[in-house]
Design a protein around this motif. Structure first.
Motif, PDB file in Angstrom:
ATOM      1  N   PHE A 222       0.849  -1.189   0.000  1.00 59.12           N
ATOM      2  CA  PHE A 222       0.000   0.000   0.000  1.00 59.12           C
ATOM      3  C   PHE A 222       0.886   1.242   0.000  1.00 59.12           C
ATOM      4  N   GLN A 229      -2.801   2.327  -6.288  1.00 60.87           N
ATOM      5  CA  GLN A 229      -4.145   1.842  -5.941  1.00 60.87           C
ATOM      6  C   GLN A 229      -5.185   2.948  -5.979  1.00 60.87           C
ATOM      7  N   THR A 249     -10.371  -7.005  -4.165  1.00 59.30           N
ATOM      8  CA  THR A 249      -9.701  -7.247  -2.894  1.00 59.30           C
ATOM      9  C   THR A 249      -8.293  -6.665  -2.958  1.00 59.30           C
ATOM     10  N   PHE A 250      -8.034  -5.659  -2.143  1.00 59.11           N
ATOM     11  CA  PHE A 250      -6.694  -5.080  -2.035  1.00 59.11           C
ATOM     12  C   PHE A 250      -5.931  -5.870  -0.977  1.00 59.11           C
ATOM     13  N   GLU A 257      -2.072   2.620   3.687  1.00 62.34           N
ATOM     14  CA  GLU A 257      -3.300   1.852   3.913  1.00 62.34           C
ATOM     15  C   GLU A 257      -4.441   2.751   4.406  1.00 62.34           C
ATOM     16  N   LYS A 261      -8.034   3.720   2.418  1.00 61.56           N
ATOM     17  CA  LYS A 261      -9.348   3.470   3.025  1.00 61.56           C
ATOM     18  C   LYS A 261     -10.151   4.763   3.141  1.00 61.56           C
ATOM     19  N   ASN A 273     -12.555  -4.503  -0.550  1.00 58.48           N
ATOM     20  CA  ASN A 273     -12.166  -4.849   0.814  1.00 58.48           C
ATOM     21  C   ASN A 273     -10.657  -4.936   0.883  1.00 58.48           C
ATOM     22  N   PHE A 274     -10.126  -4.808   2.072  1.00 54.98           N
ATOM     23  CA  PHE A 274      -8.678  -4.797   2.300  1.00 54.98           C
ATOM     24  C   PHE A 274      -8.280  -6.004   3.139  1.00 54.98           C
TER      25      PHE A 274
END
Length: 388
Positions: A222, A229, A249-250, A257, A261, A273-274
């Protein structure tokens, strides 16, 4: 002189606990030990609790953190270096405590060969120049080069000297070699390309059914400067992707991070989703249909090769070595690393989704035909030739 009497030192410049740039040396060290060499791996700080590091320790591999803990050795080394630069002025800054600490260790242990494992194409050049000053033979390994990230102008002279005097320079892609040569204004006649090891068997994992949702995996640190991303999140926030039956899906970890989000929350992106790094990547691909990687910069991404190896289509940017292995619409999808260009690439892939199974199989065929089965064996043999 027998191999057992010869000592190889590896300096790894990875700033994280672990990364893709660590895989090649980690797989190669056991092979070099089998050949009878002594091997020591140096890093600013090893996290001995991190699983891959703990595994190396359990195998008896000698890992040394070189944060300065021996002031006497460092002071002696600094005095020697200062004496050299009185006679040979050079803009290199030797006040970095880590550089000085490692220099003291190299001066004390005098390895026969040093391998400098760079995460980018000049983050280990200070160590290389240090080896040059100490009369120690060294080779360079570079896992990434970035078009828009150049060495600082006052540091280029010593870096150029260090590149010229290396006995070998290894790159993970032709792109990385070209960018490096252009940034330093030289041709590296002693350069060659290497591959990183693929983590799992190159067997096709059956393509999952797409009953209601197509699932994409975006795997990587990340860190938006490299991995981009944010580009993907912004594309997903817009129509038609907002209304499509997709889920991303990350998977990873890193400094951005929380920022990613927050961006997803701001743009009200629901279909993502992470997850933290997954140890069983093969299990992940039993439920995911494609890799999506909006990178701004790369070397030769392992996650791309691994996804192709198990038969998944990849949707990637032209960053790094991707153009060397991806043929658009044949074994994957590739486009520019901007929101507009990558959205177009994703659209091409989506419109061709009924053929993803075939595209994935063609990706698998490309990997089996073009990527060596055991790159670590080839690399360890190349290192053995250098030291001999």
């Amino acid at each position: 002189m027998s191999n057992a009497a010869k000592h190889i030192a590896i300096i790894t410049c990875c700033s994280d606990d672990w990364g893709g740039s660590e895989e090649l040396w980690a797989k190669s060290v056991p092979l070099l030990l089998q050949q009878g060499y002594q091997v020591t791996v140096y890093k600013k700080e090893f996290n001995c609790a991190h699983p891959p590091v703990a595994e190396l320790l359990n195998k008896g591999i000698h890992l040394v953190s070189f944060k300065p803990r021996t002031p006497g050795v460092v002071k002696k080394f600094i005095n020697k270096i200062r004496g050299y630069f009185v006679r040979n002025p050079n803009p290199i800054n030797y006040n970095n405590e880590h550089v000085e600490a490692l220099g003291g260790l190299l001066q004390k242990n005098k390895p026969d060969l040093v391998l400098i494992n760079q995460a980018i194409n000049f983050d280990g050049m200070g160590y290389a120049y240090q080896c040059l000053m100490l009369g120690i033979r060294y080779a360079m390994i570079s896992h990434k080069a970035v078009d828009f990230f150049w060495p600082y102008h006052t540091e280029r002279p010593y870096m150029i000297e260090a590149w010229k005097k290396a006995i070998a320079c290894f790159f993970v892609s032709a792109h990385n070699q070209r960018i490096t040569e252009e940034q330093f204004g030289l041709r590296l006649a002693h350069a060659s390309l290497i591959w990183n090891p693929v983590k799992f068997n190159r067997n096709i994992i059956p393509f999952p059914e797409a009953n209601a949702i197509y699932k994409f995996a975006c795997i990587g640190r990340f860190f938006v400067l490299d991995k981009g991303q944010d580009i993907l999140i912004k594309i997903l926030s817009q129509e038609p992707w907002r209304s499509r039956p997709v889920e991303v899906t990350f998977i990873g970890g890193g400094p951005d991070e929380a920022a990613l989000k927050d961006l997803a929350q701001l743009l009200d992106v629901k279909n993502i989703n992470f997850l933290n790094y997954q140890s069983d990547v093969a299990a992940l691909w039993e439920t995911h249909h494609a890799l999506v990687l909006p990178s701004r910069s790369e070397g030769m991404p392992l996650v791309t090769i691994e996804a192709m190896a198990i038969g998944r289509p990849v949707i990637v940017t032209t960053a790094g070595g991707h153009p060397e292995i991806i043929r658009h619409g044949i074994n994957g999808y590739i486009g520019g690393a901007t929101e507009k260009d990558f959205a177009s690439t994703m659209e091409d892939a989506w419109n061709n989704r009924s053929h993803w199974d075939r595209i994935g199989k063609q990706a698998h065929d490309f990997i089996t035909q073009h990527i060596p089965q055991n790159p670590e064996t080839l690399f360890s043999n190349a290192v053995s030739k250098l030291i001999q």
